[in-house]
Scaffold this motif. Structure first.
Motif, PDB file in Angstrom:
ATOM      1  N   ALA A  25       0.833  -1.203   0.000  1.00  0.00           N
ATOM      2  CA  ALA A  25       0.000   0.000   0.000  1.00  0.00           C
ATOM      3  C   ALA A  25       0.870   1.257   0.000  1.00  0.00           C
ATOM      4  CB  ALA A  25      -0.919  -0.004   1.211  1.00  0.00           C
ATOM      5  N   ALA A  26       1.958   1.221   0.786  1.00  0.00           N
ATOM      6  CA  ALA A  26       2.874   2.368   0.836  1.00  0.00           C
ATOM      7  C   ALA A  26       3.556   2.573  -0.504  1.00  0.00           C
ATOM      8  CB  ALA A  26       3.924   2.151   1.923  1.00  0.00           C
ATOM      9  N   MET A  27       3.928   1.465  -1.153  1.00  0.00           N
ATOM     10  CA  MET A  27       4.583   1.540  -2.452  1.00  0.00           C
ATOM     11  C   MET A  27       3.632   2.110  -3.503  1.00  0.00           C
ATOM     12  SD  MET A  27       7.714   0.696  -3.377  1.00  0.00           S
ATOM     13  CE  MET A  27       8.217  -0.637  -2.311  1.00  0.00           C
ATOM     14  N   ALA A  28       2.375   1.691  -3.438  1.00  0.00           N
ATOM     15  CA  ALA A  28       1.371   2.198  -4.386  1.00  0.00           C
ATOM     16  C   ALA A  28       1.182   3.698  -4.204  1.00  0.00           C
ATOM     17  CB  ALA A  28       0.046   1.462  -4.188  1.00  0.00           C
ATOM     18  N   SER A  29       1.203   4.149  -2.947  1.00  0.00           N
ATOM     19  CA  SER A  29       1.057   5.570  -2.663  1.00  0.00           C
ATOM     20  C   SER A  29       2.248   6.361  -3.212  1.00  0.00           C
ATOM     21  CB  SER A  29       0.932   5.772  -1.152  1.00  0.00           C
ATOM     22  OG  SER A  29       0.855   7.151  -0.830  1.00  0.00           O
ATOM     23  N   GLY A  31      15.511   8.485 -19.265  1.00  0.00           N
ATOM     24  CA  GLY A  31      15.710   7.044 -19.334  1.00  0.00           C
ATOM     25  C   GLY A  31      15.170   6.326 -18.106  1.00  0.00           C
ATOM     26  N   LEU A  32      15.406   6.910 -16.944  1.00  0.00           N
ATOM     27  CA  LEU A  32      14.923   6.308 -15.698  1.00  0.00           C
ATOM     28  C   LEU A  32      13.401   6.333 -15.612  1.00  0.00           C
ATOM     29  CD1 LEU A  32      17.579   7.717 -13.210  1.00  0.00           C
ATOM     30  CD2 LEU A  32      17.127   5.292 -13.653  1.00  0.00           C
ATOM     31  N   GLY A  84       4.097  -4.733 -13.704  1.00  0.00           N
ATOM     32  CA  GLY A  84       3.655  -5.167 -12.387  1.00  0.00           C
ATOM     33  C   GLY A  84       4.727  -5.168 -11.319  1.00  0.00           C
ATOM     34  N   ASN A  85       5.907  -4.620 -11.634  1.00  0.00           N
ATOM     35  CA  ASN A  85       6.996  -4.580 -10.638  1.00  0.00           C
ATOM     36  C   ASN A  85       7.008  -3.191 -10.000  1.00  0.00           C
ATOM     37  OD1 ASN A  85       9.385  -4.654  -9.166  1.00  0.00           O
ATOM     38  ND2 ASN A  85      10.443  -5.905 -10.700  1.00  0.00           N
ATOM     39  N   LEU A  86       6.181  -3.040  -8.977  1.00  0.00           N
ATOM     40  CA  LEU A  86       5.982  -1.731  -8.371  1.00  0.00           C
ATOM     41  C   LEU A  86       7.233  -1.240  -7.649  1.00  0.00           C
ATOM     42  CD1 LEU A  86       3.757   0.363  -8.188  1.00  0.00           C
ATOM     43  CD2 LEU A  86       2.996  -0.696  -6.060  1.00  0.00           C
ATOM     44  N   ALA A  87       7.981  -2.156  -7.032  1.00  0.00           N
ATOM     45  CA  ALA A  87       9.192  -1.755  -6.308  1.00  0.00           C
ATOM     46  C   ALA A  87      10.213  -1.141  -7.257  1.00  0.00           C
ATOM     47  CB  ALA A  87       9.800  -2.958  -5.585  1.00  0.00           C
ATOM     48  N   ASN A 138      11.525   2.816  -7.392  1.00  0.00           N
ATOM     49  CA  ASN A 138      12.958   3.109  -7.293  1.00  0.00           C
ATOM     50  C   ASN A 138      13.461   3.887  -8.508  1.00  0.00           C
ATOM     51  OD1 ASN A 138      13.323   1.896  -4.800  1.00  0.00           O
ATOM     52  ND2 ASN A 138      13.773  -0.110  -5.677  1.00  0.00           N
ATOM     53  N   SER A 139      13.012   3.487  -9.692  1.00  0.00           N
ATOM     54  CA  SER A 139      13.420   4.198 -10.907  1.00  0.00           C
ATOM     55  C   SER A 139      12.836   5.604 -10.946  1.00  0.00           C
ATOM     56  CB  SER A 139      12.988   3.413 -12.154  1.00  0.00           C
ATOM     57  OG  SER A 139      13.685   2.188 -12.245  1.00  0.00           O
TER      58      SER A 139
END
Length: 200
Positions: free
Chosen positions: A102-106, A153-154, A165-168, A172-173
């Motif tokens: 949930a934090a990552m989605a935010s 690019g990032l 689907g790789n939210l992490a 980070n990018s």
């Protein structure tokens, strides 16, 4: 008398052996249950609670030692506690995983709103300076352009990761893109609103 005593000892040994064999199967089932519970907990605990997982695995190793030593009573006594603790850890870490997601989605939602605006501001500054005959003193246009290229690019990488689907990796990018854009803005002497840099 000696024959009678020997017969009694033999009978006792047979009874004890039978009792031991009767406990073997339940102990084996209890051991398998503990193995399964710890294995299930390991998936998330290795990330969220590695110390607790290590302690559980040590207890499980002791349980295997007890079983191999035919201490079936000890196995039957200890296995339920290990299984219960493993199940509790799995439940606890599932909640942590959900909260982290949930934090990552935010964070992604915030980045997807702020990074494009940062890019637009920096690109506009580069275009304006590029049309100027003389770049003002203190401005490093080439450094700004380079940082902007890296940011582009990032950000492309972030969007691809999000689509995959790789939210992490996406977050980070996106953070990397925002950092590069801030570096570009600094080189170009471009003030950025605080709201547009709140992606960290």
């Amino acid at each position: 008398m000696k024959v009678l005593q020997s017969h009694r000892l033999l009978t006792l040994a047979v009874v004890l052996l039978g009792a031991c064999n009767n406990q073997m199967q339940p102990a084996e089932q209890a051991l398998q249950g503990a193995d399964s519970a710890v294995s299930t907990a390991s998936a998330d605990a290795s990330q969220y609670d590695p110390d607790k997982l290590a302690a559980l695995k040590n207890r499980l190793a002791d349980l295997h030692t007890a079983f191999n030593s035919k201490d079936y009573t000890g196995v039957l006594s200890a296995a339920p506690g290990i299984s219960a603790d493993a199940n509790a850890l799995a439940h606890e870490d599932a909640s942590k995983k959900q909260a982290a997601a949930a934090a990552m989605a935010s964070q992604w939602e915030s980045a997807s709103a702020s990074v494009p605006k940062l890019m637009e501001a920096v690109k506009g500054r580069i275009d304006t300076l590029g049309k100027s005959r003389h770049v003002p003193k203190g401005i490093n246009l080439s450094a700004g352009e380079s940082a902007f290229g890296d940011a582009t690019g990032l950000w492309d990488k972030a969007q691809s990761a999000h689509t995959g689907g790789n939210l992490a990796d996406a977050v980070n990018s996106a953070k990397g893109a925002a950092a590069k854009l801030e570096s570009a803005a600094e080189a170009l002497k471009l003030p950025l609103p605080a709201a547009e840099t709140a992606t960290k």
